[in-house]
Motif scaffolding. Structure first.
Motif, mmCIF file in Angstrom:
data_model
loop_
_atom_site.group_PDB
_atom_site.id
_atom_site.type_symbol
_atom_site.label_atom_id
_atom_site.label_comp_id
_atom_site.label_asym_id
_atom_site.label_seq_id
_atom_site.Cartn_x
_atom_site.Cartn_y
_atom_site.Cartn_z
ATOM 1 N N ASN A 100 -4.054 4.014 3.457
ATOM 2 C CA ASN A 100 -2.628 3.733 3.516
ATOM 3 C C ASN A 100 -1.821 4.993 3.768
ATOM 4 O OD1 ASN A 100 -3.240 4.848 1.068
ATOM 5 N ND2 ASN A 100 -1.968 3.481 -0.149
ATOM 6 N N GLY A 151 0.810 -1.220 0.000
ATOM 7 C CA GLY A 151 0.000 0.000 0.000
ATOM 8 C C GLY A 151 0.838 1.261 0.000
ATOM 9 N N LEU A 152 2.000 1.223 0.643
ATOM 10 C CA LEU A 152 2.853 2.414 0.670
ATOM 11 C C LEU A 152 3.424 2.691 -0.711
ATOM 12 C CD1 LEU A 152 4.792 2.074 4.042
ATOM 13 C CD2 LEU A 152 2.660 3.236 3.548
ATOM 14 N N GLU A 195 1.993 1.735 -3.638
ATOM 15 C CA GLU A 195 0.901 2.164 -4.509
ATOM 16 C C GLU A 195 0.481 3.591 -4.184
ATOM 17 O OE1 GLU A 195 -2.220 -0.719 -4.365
ATOM 18 O OE2 GLU A 195 -1.200 -1.996 -5.822
ATOM 19 N N GLY A 196 0.411 3.880 -2.861
ATOM 20 C CA GLY A 196 0.031 5.231 -2.457
ATOM 21 C C GLY A 196 0.975 6.264 -3.025
ATOM 22 N N ALA A 223 0.648 6.475 -6.895
ATOM 23 C CA ALA A 223 -0.611 7.112 -7.283
ATOM 24 C C ALA A 223 -0.549 8.630 -7.130
ATOM 25 C CB ALA A 223 -1.767 6.552 -6.454
ATOM 26 N N PHE A 242 -7.318 4.482 -1.899
ATOM 27 C CA PHE A 242 -7.367 3.025 -1.886
ATOM 28 C C PHE A 242 -8.390 2.505 -0.877
ATOM 29 C CE2 PHE A 242 -3.392 4.275 -3.626
ATOM 30 C CZ PHE A 242 -3.150 3.369 -4.634
ATOM 31 N N ARG A 274 -8.390 0.528 -11.648
ATOM 32 C CA ARG A 274 -6.929 0.599 -11.627
ATOM 33 C C ARG A 274 -6.337 0.733 -13.027
ATOM 34 N NH1 ARG A 274 -4.214 -1.534 -6.874
ATOM 35 N NH2 ARG A 274 -2.655 -2.359 -8.277
ATOM 36 N N MET A 332 -5.695 8.694 -6.721
ATOM 37 C CA MET A 332 -6.373 7.467 -6.301
ATOM 38 C C MET A 332 -6.432 7.378 -4.783
ATOM 39 S SD MET A 332 -5.723 3.650 -7.682
ATOM 40 C CE MET A 332 -7.085 2.515 -7.698
#
Lengths: 368, 279
Positions: free
Chosen positions: B123, A240-241, A243-244, A247, B119, B75, B117
């Motif tokens: 996060n 998640g880190l 992807e965060g 993003a 999630f 996604r 985005m």
């Protein structure tokens, strides 16, 4: 044994109770020898496992007590400052043993020469014992230099390849080959690393017996452990880190540098400290590549700056090896053998302790 | 099953009813056009022939049972699936403002900055609240403290979090409650001023009060942003979206105005799902 009542119950009742009786019927009187044998087996296996476990404790206790008591005699003194500072801060010297006016004298090299100037004309019939006087200061320094250099090397290469394996590579045949290579490298005996380093760095590259040859040999030896530990630490950072961060418009390298590596670093460093203990402790890889049995100058006493990395050094494990096996043993050699082993053990424990403290502290600071 | 797989053909006329921005021509502000999209993980195709237009400055909700491909489609919109081995678009295109985002020349970093985005699992980074929101700006190379201060406050206000955290901006984002963490992630996404905000079940881990706050937030944000939200919660889709797309088994079954979908869906499957008869 508390089931005896259940066993004597008449058969019948519902299905579950009858199966209960059938299961235990073989333990009825008449099979008592079987029962005793079973109990003996239980006791035997219990004590076998228990003794095997306590054996470790006994072995550890004997080793630590032996080194602690005998080495403690060298390292500690009864008078303030209670620590034998010359042993820690002086280079090794030859010990001269001789009789003078009925007294047995045991003097270090320097003291022996002073004694001779103080007693001109007397030529004592002295026997010499190598390295048994003085201290182990150059060995401590040499080991420190070897550890620092090889760990820097191993960390740079190890963390880089761990980043590649964990963050960039996709699982293909080549990456599987790399992983096999890492596993195999981890299984190579340290003496083979020593011979490899001797062949490649000392002879082929012409670096001679030198710090840099030792750095590369030790670095290669500890590399698999560093890569594995670093990769595990990197993978432990939640996806998640990553992807965060991505993003938000971060590039891959920005994400790794700002949002993955910082959180993996405590884990990487703590496991690397255990690598330090291994690097500091190995004798075989450095005996052909970096270690001198005896060297008069300290490492910083070099003519040119560039000579620094191309000089051999004394090292603690190699020194212990030399004083324990290369010189004739007698009552005078024990002092330095156990003293060096004691200091060495203490340093390694200190490193391990640092690793534990660091790990606990980073654990409490980072959680997700 | 067979009838379900044939659904796209019956569903496509519906998508054609959209006020479609013609390909090639300059599209509306940050509109998204998905055309004939097939998507596969390895050899397993999970999206089949998706045709969907997402209007700008409105909330579009993706609904459907688990595994229907709505998150995968979401996604795709900021190419987050690039991170997954073997995941790829096998046919069709996604155009944002008329630009095919999967063209080789497209800068994926820039795309993700413009398409933010949020999630499913909040996060926050293990950093302070301030640093969490400032992260995207710093990554983009903003160094002026005053600019960052301003953007952090603005984003936190937009995410309705400012009043709750303004006195503790420099404590860890992990100290916040679950709902606050999710709003922090929304603030973080807004800080880089995206044009489109994708939300992947943003309320799935939140209690009703926190959910209400996030939904209120979504309604406010649509005046400035194009919002696409994936949700399992039918009421949520009904409450805060303008348009709703219903997916089933990798097919887009129906897309229409939310009021229409919830009152008078064209497809029997949509009706059954919405009324809770399956899914």
């Amino acid at each position: 044994m508390t089931n005896d009542e259940g066993m004597t119950k008449p058969e019948g009742g519902d299905a579950s109770s009858s199966s209960f009786v059938i299961r235990h019927s073989s333990f009825r009187p008449g099979h008592s020898s079987l029962r005793r044998r079973g109990r003996v087996l239980e006791r035997t296996t219990f004590w076998l496992f228990r003794l095997a476990t306590y054996f470790v404790l006994i072995a550890a206790a004997i080793i630590f007590l032996d080194i602690g008591i005998k080495g403690g005699r060298t390292v500690f003194t009864s008078k303030p400052p209670f620590i034998n500072l010359p042993f820690l801060t002086e280079p090794p010297q030859t010990l001269y043993v001789f009789e003078f006016e009925g007294k047995k004298m045991a003097l270090g090299d320097r003291e022996f020469r002073q004694w001779k100037t103080a007693h001109p004309g007397i030529e004592p019939d002295a026997s010499s014992v190598a390295y048994s006087a003085g201290g182990i200061w150059p060995c401590i320094v040499g080991t420190a230099l070897l550890v620092i250099g090889s760990m820097v090397l191993a960390l740079v290469i190890g963390i880089s390849s761990a980043i590649y394996l964990s963050e960039y590579s996709r699982n293909g045949p080549l990456i599987r080959l790399v992983r096999v290579a890492i596993l195999n490298l981890a299984g190579v005996p340290s003496i083979v690393f020593g011979l490899f380093g001797f062949g490649l760095f000392v002879i082929f590259f012409g670096w001679n017996v030198s710090l840099i040859a030792g750095w590369f040999t030790l670095g290669l030896m500890v590399l698999p452990a560093i890569i594995t530990a670093s990769e595990e630490s990197l993978r432990a950072v939640p996806q998640g880190l990553r992807e965060g961060s991505l993003a938000l418009g971060a590039s891959k390298w920005q994400t790794i540098r700002k949002n993955v590596l910082p959180y993996a670093m405590p884990g990487i460093l703590t496991s690397s400290i255990l690598g330090i203990a291994r690097v500091a402790g190995e004798t075989a890889p450095i005996m052909f590549t970096a270690a001198y049995a005896m060297k008069d100058e300290m490492p910083w006493q070099v003519a040119k700056f560039t000579d620094f990395v191309f000089q051999g050094v004394m090292a603690l494990p190699y020194h212990i090896y030399v004083v324990s096996s290369k010189i004739p043993q007698n009552e005078y050699t024990e002092r330095v053998q156990y003293g060096a082993a004691f200091v060495f053990l203490f340093l390694v424990m200190l490193i391990a302790l640092t690793s534990i403290v660091l790990r606990e502290r980073s654990r409490s600071r980072l959680s997700w | 099953m067979v009838s379900l797989l044939e659904m796209p053909e019956t569903a496509s006329p519906l998508t054609m009813n959209e006020p479609a921005s013609s390909p090639g021509a300059p599209a509306d502000h940050a509109s998204i056009e998905i055309a004939n999209l097939d998507f596969a993980y390895g050899n397993h195709e999970v999206l089949h022939n998706i045709n969907l237009n997402i209007p700008p400055r409105a909330v579009t909700a993706f609904i459907g049972p688990s595994g229907c491909g709505k998150t995968t489609l979401l996604r795709c919109l900021n190419r987050m699936n690039d991170l997954i081995d073997g995941a790829r678009i096998t046919r069709g295109a996604i155009r944002i403002e008329g630009v095919d985002i999967n063209e080789p020349g497209v800068d994926v970093v820039d795309l993700r900055r413009r398409v933010g985005m949020v999630f499913q699992k909040s996060n926050p980074f293990p950093k302070s609240i301030y640093d969490n929101v400032a992260y995207g700006l710093r990554i983009a190379g903003v160094t002026r403290r005053s600019l960052i201060d301003e953007a952090v406050e603005k984003s936190l206000r937009s995410a309705a979090l400012w009043d709750e955290v303004k006195d503790r901006l420099h404590v860890s984002g992990y100290g916040l409650s679950g709902g606050q963490q999710q709003r922090l992630c929304i603030a973080r996404a807004l800080a880089v001023e995206p044009e489109i905000v994708l939300m992947d079940e943003p309320c799935s881990a939140l209690d009703p009060i926190a959910t209400a706050k996030v939904e209120e937030l979504i309604r406010q944000l649509k005046t400035q942003y194009t919002i696409v939200i994936v949700t399992h919660n039918m009421q949520q889709a009904g409450r805060c979206s303008d348009r709703t797309a219903f997916f089933y088994l990798g097919n887009l079954i129906e897309v229409d105005d939310t009021t229409k979908i919830f009152s008078n869906p064209a497809q029997r499957q949509t009706e059954e799902y919405i009324t809770g008869r399956f899914g």
